[in-house]
Scaffold this motif. Structure first.
Motif, short mmCIF file in Angstrom:
data_model
loop_
_atom_site.label_atom_id
_atom_site.label_comp_id
_atom_site.label_asym_id
_atom_site.label_seq_id
_atom_site.Cartn_x
_atom_site.Cartn_y
_atom_site.Cartn_z
N TYR A 273 0.84 -1.22 0.00
CA TYR A 273 0.00 0.00 0.00
C TYR A 273 0.87 1.26 0.00
CZ TYR A 273 -3.68 -3.23 1.45
OH TYR A 273 -4.57 -4.27 1.52
N MET A 274 1.97 1.21 0.73
CA MET A 274 2.86 2.37 0.78
C MET A 274 3.61 2.52 -0.55
SD MET A 274 3.02 4.11 3.69
CE MET A 274 2.38 3.97 5.36
N LYS A 275 3.85 1.40 -1.21
CA LYS A 275 4.68 1.44 -2.42
C LYS A 275 3.91 1.81 -3.69
CE LYS A 275 8.08 -0.08 0.16
NZ LYS A 275 8.26 0.72 1.36
N VAL A 276 2.58 1.92 -3.59
CA VAL A 276 1.84 2.31 -4.82
C VAL A 276 2.13 3.75 -5.21
CG1 VAL A 276 -0.09 0.67 -4.65
CG2 VAL A 276 -0.31 2.93 -3.58
N THR A 277 2.58 4.55 -4.26
CA THR A 277 2.87 5.96 -4.57
C THR A 277 4.25 6.07 -5.22
OG1 THR A 277 1.53 6.62 -2.71
CG2 THR A 277 3.01 8.29 -3.59
N THR A 278 4.25 6.56 -6.48
CA THR A 278 5.49 6.70 -7.23
C THR A 278 5.67 8.17 -7.61
OG1 THR A 278 4.27 6.31 -9.25
CG2 THR A 278 5.29 4.37 -8.23
N LEU A 279 6.84 8.53 -8.08
CA LEU A 279 7.07 9.94 -8.47
C LEU A 279 6.12 10.38 -9.59
CD1 LEU A 279 10.96 10.38 -8.33
CD2 LEU A 279 9.25 11.22 -6.71
N PRO A 280 5.91 9.58 -10.65
CA PRO A 280 4.96 10.04 -11.68
C PRO A 280 3.56 10.30 -11.10
CG PRO A 280 6.25 8.20 -12.50
CD PRO A 280 6.60 8.34 -11.05
N LYS A 281 3.16 9.48 -10.12
CA LYS A 281 1.82 9.69 -9.52
C LYS A 281 1.80 10.96 -8.66
CE LYS A 281 0.61 4.85 -9.54
NZ LYS A 281 0.48 3.66 -8.69
N VAL A 282 2.90 11.27 -8.01
CA VAL A 282 2.97 12.49 -7.19
C VAL A 282 2.85 13.69 -8.13
CG1 VAL A 282 4.36 13.88 -5.60
CG2 VAL A 282 4.36 11.39 -5.39
#
Ligand code: 13P
Ligand code: SF4
Length: 330
Positions: A273-282
């Motif tokens: 769950y923590m790893k779904v956030t990536t730089l492109p998504k930010v």
């Protein structure tokens, strides 16, 4: 590539007057682009005090909800809605109401890893950073319902000596997977290392039992929140540490203590769950202002009371009461 994206994110964040908050378990490159990296308590405090108009929350859903409750006038963004939490999913509002009905008059203490709906049914929130202080602030004769983490609950009961505390049997699959066998193996490989153990871990009870039995030297064991783990190496003479929590924390530990060595108790303890956030998504989140996390006003008002106490207890100011409210601790 990662540096270009980070520069683009930083520049857009400035333009939009946004602050980027990241939990200690986030991907290294996401932690590195954030204005503030911390544990659940630190992130809540930061969300409450920031003057930015937008908060990009690189963490999981309940954390973004907490930020939205603390700062309703701000836009709180979660870059990916798939950032859930297996522990928070172990209890909903209806289940908590049923549990409260079985224990009329009990004080409800909810770990921050809960939905806003559950917080709204709670008297106090806490994090692993202040759970003991929160429970100690409640008069000894009051029955307590502690939820949802069974390992953290067992730890708090042990430290406070509280017999009248009932604990919900929830667990986080990542921390439950860090077993006593993982610790035993790492101890054999690194006999001089200190243990830094998160109280959500499946191994925390057995490590403490081994300590009481004299099998493990109590001096070398520290049960800490993620931020407590980050602070420990700077004040410890130990050159090596076995870290029993989600592996994302190793990035900051190594970055801030280059002269020390850190070993994961279980290197497969990774929270998807923590790893779904990536730089492109930010970046996308800042560009499109998605996903905007909001909490219905009536739920937020009730949850606010419990969250406000959480960020106050163990912090610089005393826990406030809202006008007309009875103190469940009285
Ligand atoms: P803390 O950062 O508060 O120690 O919490 C750990 C955790 O599992 C958050 O989901
Ligand atoms: Fe939830 Fe566990 Fe992931 Fe923390 S590590 S966010 S408790 S699933």
């Amino acid at each position: 590539m990662s540096q270009d994206l980070q520069a683009e994110i930083r520049s857009l964040a400035r333009e939009r007057n946004a602050v980027i908050l990241a939990h200690n378990y986030e991907r290294p490159e996401v932690q590195d682009v954030a204005d503030f990296v911390g544990d659940s308590l630190g992130l809540s405090r930061e969300a409450a005090r920031t003057s930015a108009e937008i908060i990009v929350f690189c963490g999981v859903h309940f954390m973004a909800e907490t930020a939205a409750i603390l700062s309703p006038e701000k836009i709180v963004l979660l870059p990916d809605l798939a950032a859930g939490c297996s522990l928070a999913s172990t209890i909903d509002g209806e289940q908590l109401r049923a549990w409260k009905d079985e224990h009329p008059g009990a004080v409800v203490v909810s770990y921050v890893n809960t939905t806003a709906e559950v917080k709204a049914e709670s008297d106090y929130c806490c994090t692993s950073g202040n759970a003991v202080e929160v429970v100690n602030s409640i008069p000894a004769d009051r029955e307590i319902l502690f939820l949802p983490d069974l390992f953290l609950g067992a730890h708090v009961r042990r430290v406070t000596g509280r017999e009248n505390m009932h604990v919900w049997l929830g667990e986080c699959h990542v921390h439950a997977g860090i077993s006593p066998e993982n610790i035993a193996l790492q101890r054999t490989m690194h006999p001089e290392a200190e243990f830094l153990v998160h109280p959500e871990c499946g191994c925390s009870t057995s490590v403490l039992e081994a300590m009481s039995a004299g099998d493990v030297d109590a001096d070398g064991v520290h049960i800490l929140s993620t931020e407590g783990m980050i602070r420990r190496p700077a004040i410890s003479p130990a050159p090596e540490f076995i870290v029993a929590t989600e592996v994302g924390i190793l990035h900051r530990l190594r970055k801030e203590n280059p002269e020390k060595r850190f070993f994961a108790a279980n290197d497969r303890a990774s929270c998807a769950y923590m790893k779904v956030t990536t730089l492109p998504k930010v970046l996308e989140s800042l560009e499109t202002l998605t996903h905007h996390i909001t909490v219905p006003a009536d739920v937020a008002a009730r949850a606010y009371r419990a969250i406000e106490r959480m960020i106050s207890i163990g912090g610089p100011t005393p826990a406030p009461l809202l006008p007309g409210e009875d103190d469940p601790g009285e």
